[in-house]
Design a protein around this motif. Structure first.
Motif, PDB file in Angstrom:
ATOM      1  N   ARG B 316       0.835  -1.202   0.000  1.00  0.00           N
ATOM      2  CA  ARG B 316       0.000   0.000   0.000  1.00  0.00           C
ATOM      3  C   ARG B 316       0.872   1.256   0.000  1.00  0.00           C
ATOM      4  NH1 ARG B 316      -5.025   2.142   1.123  1.00  0.00           N
ATOM      5  NH2 ARG B 316      -4.993   4.042   2.343  1.00  0.00           N
ATOM      6  N   GLY B 317       0.509   2.196  -0.842  1.00  0.00           N
ATOM      7  CA  GLY B 317       1.265   3.450  -0.923  1.00  0.00           C
ATOM      8  C   GLY B 317       2.223   3.474  -2.098  1.00  0.00           C
ATOM      9  N   ASP B 318       2.567   2.287  -2.638  1.00  0.00           N
ATOM     10  CA  ASP B 318       3.419   2.273  -3.827  1.00  0.00           C
ATOM     11  C   ASP B 318       2.585   2.668  -5.045  1.00  0.00           C
ATOM     12  OD1 ASP B 318       5.301   1.411  -2.113  1.00  0.00           O
ATOM     13  OD2 ASP B 318       5.458  -0.634  -2.884  1.00  0.00           O
ATOM     14  N   VAL B 319       3.265   3.140  -6.077  1.00  0.00           N
ATOM     15  CA  VAL B 319       2.554   3.556  -7.290  1.00  0.00           C
ATOM     16  C   VAL B 319       3.088   2.776  -8.485  1.00  0.00           C
ATOM     17  CG1 VAL B 319       2.133   5.482  -8.873  1.00  0.00           C
ATOM     18  CG2 VAL B 319       2.067   5.873  -6.408  1.00  0.00           C
ATOM     19  N   PHE B 320       2.166   2.206  -9.267  1.00  0.00           N
ATOM     20  CA  PHE B 320       2.542   1.544 -10.516  1.00  0.00           C
ATOM     21  C   PHE B 320       2.470   2.584 -11.653  1.00  0.00           C
ATOM     22  CE2 PHE B 320       0.878  -2.959  -9.184  1.00  0.00           C
ATOM     23  CZ  PHE B 320       1.925  -3.057  -8.276  1.00  0.00           C
ATOM     24  N   GLU B 330       9.663  12.490  -5.090  1.00  0.00           N
ATOM     25  CA  GLU B 330      10.105  13.715  -4.424  1.00  0.00           C
ATOM     26  C   GLU B 330       9.946  13.622  -2.915  1.00  0.00           C
ATOM     27  OE1 GLU B 330      11.350  16.197  -6.058  1.00  0.00           O
ATOM     28  OE2 GLU B 330      10.485  16.220  -8.076  1.00  0.00           O
ATOM     29  N   THR B 331      10.873  14.227  -2.212  1.00  0.00           N
ATOM     30  CA  THR B 331      10.652  14.453  -0.790  1.00  0.00           C
ATOM     31  C   THR B 331      10.442  15.942  -0.541  1.00  0.00           C
ATOM     32  OG1 THR B 331      13.020  14.574  -0.451  1.00  0.00           O
ATOM     33  CG2 THR B 331      11.968  12.462   0.056  1.00  0.00           C
ATOM     34  N   THR B 357      -2.558   6.751  -1.764  1.00  0.00           N
ATOM     35  CA  THR B 357      -2.827   5.843  -0.641  1.00  0.00           C
ATOM     36  C   THR B 357      -1.681   5.856   0.356  1.00  0.00           C
ATOM     37  OG1 THR B 357      -1.894   4.015  -1.913  1.00  0.00           O
ATOM     38  CG2 THR B 357      -4.272   4.326  -2.048  1.00  0.00           C
ATOM     39  N   ASN B 358      -0.922   6.922   0.308  1.00  0.00           N
ATOM     40  CA  ASN B 358       0.303   7.009   1.072  1.00  0.00           C
ATOM     41  C   ASN B 358       0.172   8.085   2.153  1.00  0.00           C
ATOM     42  OD1 ASN B 358       2.947   6.656   1.713  1.00  0.00           O
ATOM     43  ND2 ASN B 358       3.736   7.140  -0.328  1.00  0.00           N
ATOM     44  N   PRO B 399       9.610   9.477   0.275  1.00  0.00           N
ATOM     45  CA  PRO B 399       9.395  10.073  -1.040  1.00  0.00           C
ATOM     46  C   PRO B 399       7.988   9.808  -1.556  1.00  0.00           C
ATOM     47  CG  PRO B 399      10.789   8.123  -1.212  1.00  0.00           C
ATOM     48  CD  PRO B 399      10.601   8.382   0.246  1.00  0.00           C
ATOM     49  N   LEU B 400       7.439  10.777  -2.255  1.00  0.00           N
ATOM     50  CA  LEU B 400       6.122  10.633  -2.856  1.00  0.00           C
ATOM     51  C   LEU B 400       6.286  10.576  -4.376  1.00  0.00           C
ATOM     52  CD1 LEU B 400       4.217  13.447  -0.911  1.00  0.00           C
ATOM     53  CD2 LEU B 400       4.289  11.001  -0.367  1.00  0.00           C
TER      54      LEU B 400
END
Lengths: 302, 646
Positions: B316-320, B330-331, B357-358, B399-400
């Motif tokens: 959860r929170g990872d992006v595909f 980015e942070t 979802t992060n 990082p987002l």
């Protein structure tokens, strides 16, 4: 590019699934209220779809007032049998012991004890931090302002002036100790959407929604079904067999039927479209005062 | 009874079939306290037959008690929900209404107009496709109108209807309407507002709401409902950049591992190569499941479950995202923030930030400015108070994976949550790190507003005067081609040749731009796009100055070059394709760029793991494999002479 387009109903379906998944991911111990009605039935189907091929990862809870229609309980038991999710029934033990009923104690007191109080008890007993409900915003004016994630304090109370802003699909799920969230995945569905979905998906619903000859007495203009021998008949009252159906389901002494010949789902929908009276009219409990639903919600009713 | 008619015509099955295929339009209504917003909504519901008899009876009953319309039904009472607001006669929260016409289904977000509830308006706007902004014809454009329009633009709503209401109270005066329209257009020119459409209206009587008014023969446009039914919204979505934030991981048994999530943008097909961020692990899509069934392709905003060919670790929170088109990791982000709490946002304060979802810890590292929403001026400020909006710098713990809000609503939005109270205190929209002023100024012109477009203040020195002073025709040569195809060498050789002919020419190449103007940009798709946009803007400015500009950029995507052409102006834009087979380019590569890409040390290299789309009809195609630099320069000079540019 026009093929990359969802219809409104599909869009609602996907949004609801997103909401259900978000709750499963972010809450420690969620529960889904299953009231057996058509909205709950849709919500349950969406929960199945959200996690397929995995089972629904939270239990279902039914708060039983002991005055539900018998057909509802039969339907409920059949429905949850092969679901793969845990099912819990809750009846207010004090209310049951004191035999609280709508006739001797009045609808307000009865609803408060057997519905509002019972719900709070059940949620506390389970230690649930989130509870799904099938309410829709189009049902009633005070619902129109309800959030999808509706924050409740430790007394389960709703403060209409102090709700969290809800932006995009970013739901704030943070709560403190003993606080909880009520979640309404069907917020943006209308009554017609619900029926359409049940029809499209061929989902079975409680037979009470379909017209049939049923024993009826008329009280204050409402058609009340004599579902069992507990309904005290007033002087001169004789149940007559009448072709009726129910637009909403609740406790039988408090739920009015409508005259109808609609015996199929499409007939129900057509009838609904052609009538001009709104859905909750059949429910006696909303009638006390114009703002009565709002009052009940502040106290912790769904 | 339009529903009855439809039923009679289509039959129930036909009706349901048609109904289930309807498109959904979400719109927002905003106006000041007495602009008649609730009345307008009541009218829409009533005149499109969405009000049931008992609701109407209740409204009639209540009209006597709370109403402001005497004997008639107060339509506002059909929609104003809560008791407190009924008594105060104002709407205090966002309310949602639903109605359907034969063409579309609608969700209305009804938001309050008064100042202290800006947060509710942002809330309502966040999911809308269109906004209806009400103006009282007697009062004209007010501070509230400006505030609402600013928020509508800020939240990226692409369609705006300006409803000039209560026209009956100004005797249906066209000059009054035109004045309001001109005032609004003048103000809106400063905003990144989408297409604005104006309608003169009297909601209380239904004029130009559902039916065309007899009082406004001078108004040629459609009534509001017609417009809502037909405005084109399908292409508002981003279907280009696939992004799926992982919401849950489903593991019912050892054989199944599915990643559940809602597609934020773009499309996804079985077999697609994807990368999971921030880990950078790659895999291929094995199957896509939606609503319990397998499908070959999915698109935004579907809720799906994806299985992958490889056992990669994602949660959860990872992006595909696609391997060659990823969001930025980015942070440090910059965002426009709408502040919603009593306690001000201040530099140094820490919050929880939820993006897709992060959820991560975030610290405000600076407030660049706040925007005065009445004047649109940027004011220096170290903090944002309740209902203020400003540009904020934030540093996150983790990082987002972000895209700018402007190009991707879901991937560019976040909320801030107070750690102590758990309240939602802020809503943020991530900005491309271009100056916001520039992004805001590029406003799309509206068909209806067309004749009122503002007169720009123009330089007194004409293009012709500059041309004659410099003795040359300004233009931009845009060199595109694979890395190491010879763009830069030819560009500088051409610059020299032009200089020798007493021409003022100047080269913009990737390296020079990246060391200065674009030093804040990386190599993500969004960054490359921005990098190229800046190059085009600089070329445009240099051409304005009378200079010849030679841009040497890989610029692999045709659509992006088309954008550069639009920025520069097509009459000055000459596309040159530096064409050499990739083997030749690779052989020339002294910096081992290709080698590193082939070994997987760098990603997104054009020609290796990112596509190159050759120009279809360039001004000139230079064979840079066979011809020498000087031969190519000679060809260019000849072609330019032939065009009359030298």
């Amino acid at each position: 590019m026009s093929t990359y387009q969802l219809s409104h109903l599909e869009q609602l379906e996907h949004e609801s699934i997103h909401i259900i998944r978000e709750v499963a991911a972010e809450f420690r111990n969620p529960v889904m209220l299953f009231s057996i009605g058509k909205d709950s039935t849709v919500m349950l189907r969406l929960a199945q779809k959200a996690f397929a091929p995995a089972p629904i990862p939270f239990p279902l809870l039914h708060v039983n007032t002991t005055w539900k229609f018998r057909e509802m309980i039969t339907f409920r038991d059949a429905m949850v049998k092969d679901l793969g999710a845990r099912f819990i029934e809750w009846i207010n033990p004090q209310g049951k012991a004191a035999n609280i009923n709508p006739f001797d104690h009045g609808t307000q007191r009865y609803t408060h004890v057997m519905k509002t109080e019972a719900l709070k008890q059940a949620l506390e007993a389970g230690g649930y931090d989130a509870a799904f409900g099938g309410a829709r915003r189009d049902e009633e004016k005070s619902r129109a302002k309800e959030r999808v994630f509706s924050f409740r304090d430790k007394n389960h109370a709703w403060d209409p002036k102090n709700q969290r802003p809800e932006l995009w699909n970013l739901f704030n799920t943070r709560i403190g100790k003993n606080e909880s969230i009520r979640v309404f995945p069907l917020s943006n569905w209308t009554e017609l959407d619900v029926w359409l979905y049940l029809w499209r998906e061929q989902v079975p619903v409680v037979p009470l929604y379909f017209a049939k000859r049923r024993p009826i007495v008329t009280r204050n203009g409402a058609l009340i079904m004599v579902d069992d021998e507990r309904l005290p008949l007033e002087k001169g009252e004789v149940p007559e067999m009448r072709m009726v159906r129910f637009r909403t389901l609740g406790c039988y002494p408090l739920t009015g039927a409508v005259d109808s010949t609609a015996t199929t789902m499409t007939a129900i929908i057509e009838e609904m479209l052609r009538t001009r009276s709104s859905e909750r009219q059949g429910r006696v409990i909303d009638y006390d005062e114009a703002g009565s639903m709002e009052e009940k919600k502040r106290e912790g009713y769904f | 009874m339009s529903i009855t008619k439809e039923l009679d015509r289509l039959g129930i099955e036909g009706y349901l079939d048609a109904y289930s295929k309807k498109e959904l339009l979400r719109f927002l209504t905003c106006g000041s306290v007495d602009d008649g917003k609730s009345t307008l909504i009541g009218r829409l519901l009533h005149d499109s037959n969405m009000v049931y008899e008992d609701q109407l009876a209740a409204a009639k009953r209540d009209s006597a008690r709370f109403g402001t319309t005497g004997e008639e039904i107060d339509f506002a009472l059909l929609v104003d929900g809560l008791e407190a607001e009924r008594q105060q006669g104002i709407t205090i929260d966002v309310a949602y209404r639903y109605f359907t016409t034969p063409k579309r289904k609608f969700i209305i977000a009804d938001t309050p107009g008064h100042e202290q509830y800006t947060r509710n308006m942002a809330t309502g706007a966040s999911n809308c496709d269109l906004a209806v902004i009400l103006i009282d014809a007697r009062k004209g454009v007010l501070d509230q109108t400006r505030r609402h329009s600013f928020i509508v633009a800020l939240l990226g709503i692409k369609h705006v209807v300006v409803a000039v209401n209560k026209m009956d109270l100004v005797e249906w005066s066209q000059p009054v309407y035109e004045k309001i329209r001109a005032d609004y257009v003048d103000f809106a020119a400063k905003l990144a507002l989408g297409d604005a459409h104006f309608i003169p209206m009297a909601a209380r009587f239904g004029d130009n709401v559902v039916f065309r008014s007899e009082h406004t023969p001078w108004y040629q446009g459609p009534p509001l409902l017609d417009y809502l039914e037909t405005v084109h919204i399908a292409s508002d979505r981003n279907l280009i950049d696939f992004r799926m934030p992982v919401q849950n991981v489903l593991r019912p048994n050892l054989d199944f591992r599915g990643f559940a999530g809602t597609i934020a943008s773009g499309t996804l097909s079985v077999g697609d190569e994807i990368v999971s961020l921030p880990s950078g692990r790659q895999s291929r899509v094995r199957s896509i499941i939606t609503c319990g069934r397998e499908i070959p392709e999915a698109f935004a905003p579907m809720a799906v479950t994806v299985t992958l060919a490889d056992e990669i670790d994602a949660s959860r929170g990872d992006v595909f995202a696609p391997v060659n088109n990823t969001p930025r990791l980015e942070t440090r982000i910059e965002a426009m923030v709408v502040w919603m709490a009593n306690e001000a946002l201040e530099s140094g304060k820490s919050y929880l930030l939820k993006h897709t979802t992060n959820t991560t810890s975030a610290t405000v590292t600076g407030v660049r400015y706040k925007t005065n929403v009445n004047t649109l001026h940027q004011e220096k400020s170290g903090k944002l108070a309740l209902n203020e909006i400003g540009r904020v710098e934030i540093e996150t713990m983790r990082p987002l994976a972000v895209d700018p809000y402007r190009s991707n609503r879901q991937m560019g939005a976040f909320i801030l949550v107070d750690r102590m109270t758990n309240a939602t205190v802020g809503a943020g929209m991530i900005v491309d790190r271009t100056p916001a002023e520039k992004a805001l100024s590029r406003r799309r012109s509206s068909a209806d507003a067309g004749k009122d477009v503002r007169k720009a203040v123009r330089s007194a020195v004409s293009d012709a005067q500059r041309k004659s002073r410099l003795g040359q025709e300004p233009f931009t040569l845009w060199f595109t081609g694979l890395p190491r195809s010879g763009k830069t060498s030819i560009a500088f050789a051409l610059e020299q040749a032009l200089f020798d002919r007493s021409r003022f020419a100047h080269v913009l190449d990737g390296e020079r731009l990246r060391s200065g103007l674009s030093s804040d940009l990386g190599f993500s798709a969004a960054d490359r796009w921005e990098h190229q946009r800046r190059a085009a803007e600089v070329a445009h400015l240099q051409n304005d100055l009378g200079l010849i500009t030679i841009v040497a950029l890989i610029s692999p995507i045709e659509a992006d070059r088309a954008q550069a052409q639009r920025i520069v102006g097509s009459e000055r834009f000459l596309e040159v394709h530096c064409d050499a087979p990739i083997e030749v380019c690779e052989a020339r590569d002294v910096h081992d760029l290709y080698g590193r890409a082939r070994r997987g040390e760098i990603s997104g290299l054009t020609g290796v793991d990112a596509p190159y789309e050759p120009p279809r009809s360039p001004f000139l195609r230079l064979d840079t494999a066979k011809a020498s630099v000087s031969q190519n320069v000679a060809r260019l000079i000849a072609a330019l002479e032939q065009r009359g540019l030298l």
